[in-house]
Motif scaffolding. Sequence first.
Motif, PDB file in Angstrom:
ATOM      1  N   MET A   1       0.847  -1.192   0.000  1.00  0.00           N
ATOM      2  CA  MET A   1       0.000   0.000   0.000  1.00  0.00           C
ATOM      3  C   MET A   1       0.883   1.243   0.000  1.00  0.00           C
ATOM      4  SD  MET A   1      -3.015   1.091   2.704  1.00  0.00           S
ATOM      5  CE  MET A   1      -3.994  -0.352   2.280  1.00  0.00           C
ATOM      6  N   SER A   2       0.607   2.166  -0.900  1.00  0.00           N
ATOM      7  CA  SER A   2       1.382   3.393  -1.003  1.00  0.00           C
ATOM      8  C   SER A   2       0.791   4.442  -0.075  1.00  0.00           C
ATOM      9  CB  SER A   2       1.381   3.903  -2.454  1.00  0.00           C
ATOM     10  OG  SER A   2       1.990   5.172  -2.513  1.00  0.00           O
ATOM     11  N   TYR A   3       1.431   4.625   1.091  1.00  0.00           N
ATOM     12  CA  TYR A   3       0.915   5.601   2.044  1.00  0.00           C
ATOM     13  C   TYR A   3       1.092   7.020   1.534  1.00  0.00           C
ATOM     14  CZ  TYR A   3       0.776   1.567   5.110  1.00  0.00           C
ATOM     15  OH  TYR A   3       0.514   0.335   5.636  1.00  0.00           O
ATOM     16  N   ALA A   4       2.176   7.277   0.809  1.00  0.00           N
ATOM     17  CA  ALA A   4       2.379   8.611   0.246  1.00  0.00           C
ATOM     18  C   ALA A   4       1.233   8.969  -0.694  1.00  0.00           C
ATOM     19  CB  ALA A   4       3.721   8.673  -0.480  1.00  0.00           C
ATOM     20  N   HIS A   5       0.809   7.998  -1.497  1.00  0.00           N
ATOM     21  CA  HIS A   5      -0.308   8.240  -2.419  1.00  0.00           C
ATOM     22  C   HIS A   5      -1.587   8.528  -1.646  1.00  0.00           C
ATOM     23  CE1 HIS A   5      -3.365   7.622  -5.493  1.00  0.00           C
ATOM     24  NE2 HIS A   5      -3.884   6.665  -4.753  1.00  0.00           N
ATOM     25  N   LEU A   6      -1.840   7.763  -0.575  1.00  0.00           N
ATOM     26  CA  LEU A   6      -3.055   7.966   0.208  1.00  0.00           C
ATOM     27  C   LEU A   6      -3.048   9.318   0.910  1.00  0.00           C
ATOM     28  CD1 LEU A   6      -3.588   4.443   1.797  1.00  0.00           C
ATOM     29  CD2 LEU A   6      -5.043   5.572   0.121  1.00  0.00           C
ATOM     30  N   ILE A   7      -1.892   9.692   1.459  1.00  0.00           N
ATOM     31  CA  ILE A   7      -1.800  10.978   2.148  1.00  0.00           C
ATOM     32  C   ILE A   7      -2.065  12.116   1.169  1.00  0.00           C
ATOM     33  CG2 ILE A   7      -0.237  12.548   3.354  1.00  0.00           C
ATOM     34  CD1 ILE A   7       1.158   9.970   4.446  1.00  0.00           C
ATOM     35  N   LYS A   8      -1.469  12.014  -0.012  1.00  0.00           N
ATOM     36  CA  LYS A   8      -1.684  13.042  -1.029  1.00  0.00           C
ATOM     37  C   LYS A   8      -3.140  13.058  -1.476  1.00  0.00           C
ATOM     38  CE  LYS A   8       0.036  14.636  -5.518  1.00  0.00           C
ATOM     39  NZ  LYS A   8       0.997  14.355  -6.627  1.00  0.00           N
ATOM     40  N   SER A   9      -3.713  11.878  -1.617  1.00  0.00           N
ATOM     41  CA  SER A   9      -5.105  11.778  -2.047  1.00  0.00           C
ATOM     42  C   SER A   9      -6.053  12.386  -1.019  1.00  0.00           C
ATOM     43  CB  SER A   9      -5.472  10.316  -2.300  1.00  0.00           C
ATOM     44  OG  SER A   9      -6.834  10.171  -2.595  1.00  0.00           O
ATOM     45  N   LEU A  10      -5.802  12.093   0.249  1.00  0.00           N
ATOM     46  CA  LEU A  10      -6.664  12.605   1.306  1.00  0.00           C
ATOM     47  C   LEU A  10      -6.491  14.103   1.525  1.00  0.00           C
ATOM     48  CD1 LEU A  10      -6.214   9.729   3.895  1.00  0.00           C
ATOM     49  CD2 LEU A  10      -8.379  10.402   2.848  1.00  0.00           C
ATOM     50  N   SER A  11      -5.300  14.600   1.275  1.00  0.00           N
ATOM     51  CA  SER A  11      -5.004  15.999   1.546  1.00  0.00           C
ATOM     52  C   SER A  11      -5.400  16.931   0.418  1.00  0.00           C
ATOM     53  CB  SER A  11      -3.509  16.181   1.840  1.00  0.00           C
ATOM     54  OG  SER A  11      -3.104  15.366   2.914  1.00  0.00           O
ATOM     55  N   GLY A  12      -5.606  16.380  -0.786  1.00  0.00           N
ATOM     56  CA  GLY A  12      -5.897  17.227  -1.932  1.00  0.00           C
ATOM     57  C   GLY A  12      -7.210  16.906  -2.580  1.00  0.00           C
ATOM     58  N   ASP A  13      -7.302  17.290  -3.840  1.00  0.00           N
ATOM     59  CA  ASP A  13      -8.550  17.087  -4.573  1.00  0.00           C
ATOM     60  C   ASP A  13      -8.794  15.628  -4.921  1.00  0.00           C
ATOM     61  OD1 ASP A  13      -8.930  19.785  -4.494  1.00  0.00           O
ATOM     62  OD2 ASP A  13      -7.983  20.150  -6.438  1.00  0.00           O
ATOM     63  N   GLY A  14      -7.773  14.781  -4.760  1.00  0.00           N
ATOM     64  CA  GLY A  14      -7.940  13.377  -5.116  1.00  0.00           C
ATOM     65  C   GLY A  14      -8.583  12.539  -4.042  1.00  0.00           C
ATOM     66  N   GLY A  15      -9.093  13.190  -2.983  1.00  0.00           N
ATOM     67  CA  GLY A  15      -9.698  12.440  -1.890  1.00  0.00           C
ATOM     68  C   GLY A  15     -10.880  11.605  -2.323  1.00  0.00           C
ATOM     69  N   ALA A  16     -11.528  12.008  -3.412  1.00  0.00           N
ATOM     70  CA  ALA A  16     -12.680  11.235  -3.895  1.00  0.00           C
ATOM     71  C   ALA A  16     -12.267   9.847  -4.336  1.00  0.00           C
ATOM     72  CB  ALA A  16     -13.353  11.978  -5.037  1.00  0.00           C
ATOM     73  N   ASP A  17     -11.028   9.723  -4.855  1.00  0.00           N
ATOM     74  CA  ASP A  17     -10.550   8.399  -5.274  1.00  0.00           C
ATOM     75  C   ASP A  17     -10.475   7.462  -4.079  1.00  0.00           C
ATOM     76  OD1 ASP A  17      -8.183   9.901  -7.574  1.00  0.00           O
ATOM     77  OD2 ASP A  17     -10.301   9.384  -7.837  1.00  0.00           O
ATOM     78  N   PHE A  18      -9.966   7.977  -2.956  1.00  0.00           N
ATOM     79  CA  PHE A  18      -9.886   7.171  -1.741  1.00  0.00           C
ATOM     80  C   PHE A  18     -11.286   6.830  -1.245  1.00  0.00           C
ATOM     81  CE2 PHE A  18     -10.162   7.263   2.910  1.00  0.00           C
ATOM     82  CZ  PHE A  18      -9.381   6.171   3.230  1.00  0.00           C
ATOM     83  N   ALA A  19     -12.169   7.811  -1.252  1.00  0.00           N
ATOM     84  CA  ALA A  19     -13.507   7.611  -0.722  1.00  0.00           C
ATOM     85  C   ALA A  19     -14.303   6.601  -1.524  1.00  0.00           C
ATOM     86  CB  ALA A  19     -14.258   8.946  -0.682  1.00  0.00           C
ATOM     87  N   ALA A  20     -13.884   6.329  -2.762  1.00  0.00           N
ATOM     88  CA  ALA A  20     -14.653   5.427  -3.612  1.00  0.00           C
ATOM     89  C   ALA A  20     -14.217   3.978  -3.475  1.00  0.00           C
ATOM     90  CB  ALA A  20     -14.532   5.864  -5.075  1.00  0.00           C
ATOM     91  N   ASP A  21     -13.144   3.713  -2.742  1.00  0.00           N
ATOM     92  CA  ASP A  21     -12.574   2.373  -2.683  1.00  0.00           C
ATOM     93  C   ASP A  21     -12.772   1.786  -1.291  1.00  0.00           C
ATOM     94  OD1 ASP A  21     -11.061   0.053  -2.780  1.00  0.00           O
ATOM     95  OD2 ASP A  21      -9.580   0.931  -4.127  1.00  0.00           O
TER      96      ASP A  21
END
Length: 260
Positions: free
Chosen positions: A1-21
Amino acid sequence: MSYAHLIKSLSGDGGADFAADSIERQQLFAAMLDGGVPELELGALIVALAGRPLSSTMLLDFSAAMSARVLAMPWPEWVPGSGPHPVVIPAYGSVHKQRNLAPLVALVLQRLHIPVLMHGTLEGHGGVASAYVFRELGVMPCTTQAQAQAALDRDRLAFVPTGVLAPGLARLLSLRSRLGVGGLCQVMALLLDPFAGAGMRLVAADDAQTLAALRDVLLSEDGTSLLLQGTEGEAFVNPHRRPRIELVRNGAASVLFEQE
């Protein structure tokens, strides 16, 4: 699991990607509870999650990961006439502005011969924690599952620190003072169910958004809970202003008392 990717996703506009999985959410919280996330990344994730609005979908998936990591308390299967269900009261706030009445709720139920398990933290973070009140009354925290069960059998009352029921969640909660945040972990603690549906949980939150998300989670689960607005994070009603109180049982909700 890429924690850097998740942190960036949650902190920016990409949070929707995390919320969908859904699977990714469950895997993430499982890793956080199991100590599988490095400390630096763990702190960043907690801060990033605290900055996002609570959603029922996130709580549902986090709850699924947490339920597999809760130390279950044994309780005889309830049969009509054999006695009342145990009541589970979370104690994760600390009252600053008025008296902390959560221990009083537990003691009144005990006098009615209803077994009560209160779980929570041992620190008040500048306020009056339920653990402080119980200690003054001679009710010491249980340090093991066996001690908690003995207290329930003998006294019908046990105060159990989070670390006894859910060590992983207790570790996350311990970071609150260091990071200055911790709302999500505290909300997850409200959903702890040590009796796996055999008891009745008191689930209380101070704000409407958190109450709505918790309500969705409770409706999706089996078991019985009382849902209400708490007082400074503790599970008791403000004696000056009664909130709406709902009974949530096996996927259905009914209003016991309207807001007064």
